[in-house]
Write an enzyme that holds these catalytic residues in place. Sequence first.
Site, PDB file in Angstrom:
ATOM      1  N   ARG A 238       0.829  -1.218   0.000  1.00 39.04           N
ATOM      2  CA  ARG A 238       0.000   0.000   0.000  1.00 39.04           C
ATOM      3  C   ARG A 238       0.857   1.259   0.000  1.00 39.04           C
ATOM      4  NH1 ARG A 238      -3.487  -3.477   3.867  1.00 39.04           N
ATOM      5  NH2 ARG A 238      -1.456  -3.732   4.820  1.00 39.04           N
TER       6      ARG A 238
ATOM      7  N   ARG B 195       7.633  -9.244  -3.914  1.00 40.04           N
ATOM      8  CA  ARG B 195       7.506 -10.707  -3.924  1.00 40.04           C
ATOM      9  C   ARG B 195       6.516 -11.157  -4.987  1.00 40.04           C
ATOM     10  NH1 ARG B 195       6.616 -11.835   2.306  1.00 40.04           N
ATOM     11  NH2 ARG B 195       5.415  -9.982   1.848  1.00 40.04           N
TER      12      ARG B 195
ATOM     13  N   ILE C 188      12.326   3.768   4.572  1.00 38.90           N
ATOM     14  CA  ILE C 188      11.265   4.134   5.532  1.00 38.90           C
ATOM     15  C   ILE C 188      10.602   2.872   6.073  1.00 38.90           C
ATOM     16  CG2 ILE C 188      10.786   6.406   4.550  1.00 38.90           C
ATOM     17  CD1 ILE C 188       8.260   5.101   3.237  1.00 38.90           C
TER      18      ILE C 188
ATOM     19  N   ARG D 152      12.194  -0.717   7.712  1.00 35.81           N
ATOM     20  CA  ARG D 152      12.801  -1.104   8.982  1.00 35.81           C
ATOM     21  C   ARG D 152      14.316  -1.060   8.797  1.00 35.81           C
ATOM     22  NH1 ARG D 152       8.597  -0.086  10.858  1.00 35.81           N
ATOM     23  NH2 ARG D 152       7.151  -1.409  12.014  1.00 35.81           N
TER      24      ARG D 152
ATOM     25  N   GLU E  46      17.554   1.168  16.536  1.00 33.23           N
ATOM     26  CA  GLU E  46      16.906   2.407  16.996  1.00 33.23           C
ATOM     27  C   GLU E  46      16.277   2.233  18.375  1.00 33.23           C
ATOM     28  OE1 GLU E  46      14.195   2.733  13.546  1.00 33.23           O
ATOM     29  OE2 GLU E  46      12.545   2.571  14.986  1.00 33.23           O
TER      30      GLU E  46
ATOM     31  N   HIS F 113      12.399   7.941  12.848  1.00 30.53           N
ATOM     32  CA  HIS F 113      11.223   7.064  12.662  1.00 30.53           C
ATOM     33  C   HIS F 113       9.903   7.842  12.816  1.00 30.53           C
ATOM     34  CE1 HIS F 113       9.805   2.617  12.913  1.00 30.53           C
ATOM     35  NE2 HIS F 113       8.906   3.364  12.309  1.00 30.53           N
ATOM     36  N   ILE F 114       9.718   8.807  11.910  1.00 31.99           N
ATOM     37  CA  ILE F 114       8.535   9.677  11.987  1.00 31.99           C
ATOM     38  C   ILE F 114       7.605   9.485  10.791  1.00 31.99           C
ATOM     39  CG2 ILE F 114       9.522  11.447  13.499  1.00 31.99           C
ATOM     40  CD1 ILE F 114      10.147  13.095  10.918  1.00 31.99           C
ATOM     41  N   GLY F 115       7.730   8.338  10.102  1.00 31.86           N
ATOM     42  CA  GLY F 115       6.925   8.111   8.892  1.00 31.86           C
ATOM     43  C   GLY F 115       5.441   8.372   9.090  1.00 31.86           C
TER      44      GLY F 115
HETATM   45  C1  8YV Z   1       5.105   3.605  14.080  1.00 33.46           C
HETATM   46  C2  8YV Z   1       5.619   2.056  12.091  1.00 33.46           C
HETATM   47  O1  8YV Z   1       5.629   4.853  14.389  1.00 33.46           O
HETATM   48  O2  8YV Z   1       3.368   1.493  11.745  1.00 33.46           O
HETATM   49  C3  8YV Z   1       4.535   1.126  11.706  1.00 33.46           C
HETATM   50  O3  8YV Z   1       4.854  -0.021  11.353  1.00 33.46           O
HETATM   51  O4  8YV Z   1       6.743   1.765  11.923  1.00 33.46           O
HETATM   52  C4  8YV Z   1       5.323   3.409  12.634  1.00 33.46           C
HETATM   53  O5  8YV Z   1       4.189   3.944  12.038  1.00 33.46           O
HETATM   54  C5  8YV Z   1       5.598   2.711  15.151  1.00 33.46           C
HETATM   55  O6  8YV Z   1       5.892   1.423  14.821  1.00 33.46           O
HETATM   56  C6  8YV Z   1       4.590   2.812  16.283  1.00 33.46           C
HETATM   57  O7  8YV Z   1       4.112   1.637  16.738  1.00 33.46           O
END
Ligand code: 8YV
Length: 329
Positions: free
Chosen positions: A159, A181, A240, A242, A271, A289-291
């Site tokens: 997505r 994949r 963005i 892992r 992290e 990690h602010i996605g």
């Molecule tokens: C979160 C993320 O900030 O949704 C995910 O998989 O990596 C991020 O949106 C984080 O994991 C909060 O649980």
Amino acid sequence: MDALKKKVLVARRAPDDVLAKLAVHFEVDYHPGEMPLTPDELRTRLQGKAGAYVTGTERITAELLDACPGLKTVCTMSVGYNHIDLAACTARGVLVTNTPDVLTETTADLGFALLMATARRMSEGERLLRDGGWKSWSWDFLAGQDVYGTTLGILGMGRIGQAIARRGRFGFGMQVAYHNRSRLAADAEAELGARYLGKDELLRQADHLVLVLPYSAESHHCIAAAELALMKPTATLINIARGGIVDEDALAAALREKRIAAAGLDVFEGEPRVNPVLLGLPNIVLTPHIGSATMPTRIAMATLAADNLIAALTGTTPPTPLNPQVLPA
Ligand code: 8YV
């Protein structure tokens, strides 16, 4: 305290409205601290709990599940679920839910912002300016890479990958190429103007390569020295997904030796600790990690996680289960 209410743990700070909603249904044990519970604390606090509201920072392992036999459901406020042993949960009949969809566009925005900042050397420029290093103009002063009209490579076309593809194609006239994949349906490829390539070919052709694939044993360090060696010297790499997907030492070497132009990272292997060799490099943009970090999206994620928890423990089908096979038929 209502003896009939099931007990749940909310393992991280959550919006007040979400806590209030959970309190209608459950006796809530709340950890409001800024730091996550340690694995021992998590195990202790989960005793006697039927459900857990967690985030990406709480690891749900087979050992933990065995130590908490009353646990019926784990609801994570994240789309990624590599912190949860899903197979172990399924084997023990523990229902797991995540929060897909509500963060797709927000995370794609950050991915694209990072791509732009990386290609156009924005962090480097800001640092130079703040440090008083802006003295004059020269033809190649902070000259970076083009974005408009270039080739956007996407590794992992779920997505969020598709949302980034749309930004590239319709906003920036980019040619979209991807590897995944499984290949997208022909109509989805046509809508995005997306070409399916083998992974190596994608690495060779991409001007900007965005990593958006899920993290697993299979994708661990799937971008390492050999993969970086295939990329163009003018290419940028954006992660963005892992941190563990990229071999950070190999990336640092490639950036130092200018074997690729630059990288933008929102995620890191250990992290919140960041590999110190990355911190010393100029041609890298780093974000913590602010996605998914906008208020509306974080509230939507928290609300969906709570709705999943309520449904899972009140006998209705949760909106977004990951292992629906454990639900009663
Ligand atoms: C979160 C993320 O900030 O949704 C995910 O998989 O990596 C991020 O949106 C984080 O994991 C909060 O649980």
